[in-house]
Scaffold this active site. Structure first.
Site, PDB file in Angstrom:
ATOM      1  N   GLN A 157      27.581  45.124  12.234  1.00  0.00           N
ATOM      2  CA  GLN A 157      27.436  44.106  11.194  1.00  0.00           C
ATOM      3  C   GLN A 157      26.521  42.946  11.582  1.00  0.00           C
ATOM      4  OE1 GLN A 157      31.467  43.605   9.023  1.00  0.00           O
ATOM      5  NE2 GLN A 157      31.927  44.048  11.162  1.00  0.00           N
ATOM      6  N   GLY A 158      26.522  42.584  12.882  1.00  0.00           N
ATOM      7  CA  GLY A 158      25.919  41.316  13.274  1.00  0.00           C
ATOM      8  C   GLY A 158      24.440  41.194  12.985  1.00  0.00           C
ATOM      9  N   ARG A 170      29.209  38.081  25.670  1.00  0.00           N
ATOM     10  CA  ARG A 170      30.402  38.775  25.202  1.00  0.00           C
ATOM     11  C   ARG A 170      31.492  38.893  26.264  1.00  0.00           C
ATOM     12  NH1 ARG A 170      28.296  43.852  21.494  1.00  0.00           N
ATOM     13  NH2 ARG A 170      28.479  42.758  19.509  1.00  0.00           N
TER      14      ARG A 170
END
Length: 397
Positions: A49-50, A269
């Site tokens: 999605q990002g 992350r």
């Protein structure tokens, strides 16, 4: 469906990297077959999605992009692969636009976001369905091309043959001059075995990596699986959903049970995921109604305009189950997301076995031991195209 087939290039997998490889190979005039475990549409890439990173901003460059990757990888990435990735990134964006991908724009240019670990705004998006838009465009090209597609034909066996390679794919025996492995990683299987949540498609079980290693292909960093820092954990209908990291790019922050910020929400992350694990271990987390650990992601700090332009799918997902992320924070916890390690490749995607290529999540080295968001879709397209071209050349020779 035939019992036997012969191609110059066989592509295994129908995510973004496999589709890009098939498009690139067939454009050279060779015969291309594509096999996939499920349907042509089933893949992890469509769930991304990002966005996709590319140094297209005036204050950015491929060199700065490469430095961000090197830092985020803890200086473990293969810089030959990184340089190929960042140098081709702007041209990949143009290529995707030619195929029909419409990246979100504003004020006459791209709407760029800064993602975790990045020193510049370089994340291009199609709302929060970038992977879906890219795979849809690539799939339409494949479906309109001479590529022969065999759904529900998982790779079961592979070995050398006088013609190059022989593969058993479901019920089909395939001869090919070269093979491109683009079958993704193993995070869904790992999550099932660990009793954890995963953002991955159920097909992400990793057996193709194991087949290649069994043939003697070298691999690296296979111990290194990545958590997505912001998995959905409540309500139940969003469990395992990868809350876009662009929520944090547009102002959301992570808070503990006391409402305190406890980490840099725009960090790499692995650092953000570890900070959440640590905060919960200290007793400063929350517990969902079904007993899962969590912290708050305060999405109320995102402007309504940013959310409507860049996070519409996320809003719909949560509002459909009675939660409005612009009015209340949402519960989150890291979920298994990505296989950082994989088969060792060169800059054309060839593994250590001549004629056997790999691209996308099944390959290792591009991200080292920690991947920045937005580089997976880029990696799929860059090395998918490279592997497809090189496999075609190998088959002709």
């Amino acid at each position: 469906m035939p019992d036997r087939a012969s191609f110059d290039v066989l592509v295994v997998g129908s995510g973004a990297s496999g589709l890009a490889a098939a498009i690139s190979a067939v454009a050279t005039g060779v015969r291309v077959g594509l096999v996939t475990k499920g349907s042509l549409q089933a893949c992890n890439s469509a769930k991304a999605q990002g966005g996709i990173q590319a140094a297209v901003g005036e204050d950015d460059s491929p060199e700065i992009h490469a430095q961000d990757i090197w830092r985020s990888s803890h200086e473990t990435a293969d810089m030959r692969l990184v340089e190929a990735l960042v140098e081709e990134a702007p041209s990949i964006v143009r290529w995707l636009e030619e195929l029909g991908v419409e990246f979100t724009r504003e004020n006459g240019g791209y709407r760029l976001a800064r993602c975790g670990g990045a020193s510049r705004r370089r994340l291009l998006q199609v709302g929060d369905r970038t992977g879906h838009a890219i795979t849809s465009a690539l799939r339409q090209v494949v479906e309109a091309s001479p590529v022969e597609v065999f759904p529900k034909s998982p790779l079961l066996d592979l070995g050398p043959s006088p013609a190059g390679w022989q593969a058993r794919c479901g019920e089909i025996e395939v001869e090919a001059g070269a093979v491109v492995l683009a079958a993704g990683g193993r995070c869904y299987r790992e999550a099932e075995e660990r009793g954890e949540l995963s953002t991955n498609h159920p097909g992400a079980t990793g057996e193709v990596t194991e087949i290649a290693i069994g043939l003697g292909a070298e691999a690296r960093d296979l111990d290194c699986l990545q958590y997505h820092p912001n998995g959905g954990v409540w309500p139940p209908s969003v469990q395992g959903y990868s809350i876009p990291e662009t929520t944090r790019a547009y102002g959301a922050v992570l808070l503990n049970a006391d409402g305190e910020e406890f980490t840099d929400s725009l960090g790499p992350r692995d650092a953000v995921s570890q900070a959440i694990f640590d905060e919960v271990a200290k007793g400063k987390g929350l517990v969902t109604p079904d007993g899962r650990p969590a912290v708050w992601l305060d999405t109320t700090r995102i402007s309504a305009r940013d959310a409507e332009i860049s996070l519409p799918y996320m809003l719909r997902r949560y509002r459909a189950c009675g939660v409005d992320p612009l009015k209340e924070p949402i519960l989150t916890y890291p979920v298994l997301h990505y296989q950082n390690g994989g088969l060792v490749i060169d800059v054309d995607g060839e593994t250590t076995l001549p004629g056997l290529f790999a691209c996308g999540e099944i390959a290792g080295g591009t991200h080292g031991r920690n991947r920045m968001m937005g580089n997976s879709l880029l990696e799929c397209c860059v090395f998918g195209r490279r592997a497809g071209r090189a496999a075609a050349e190998r088959a002709r020779s």
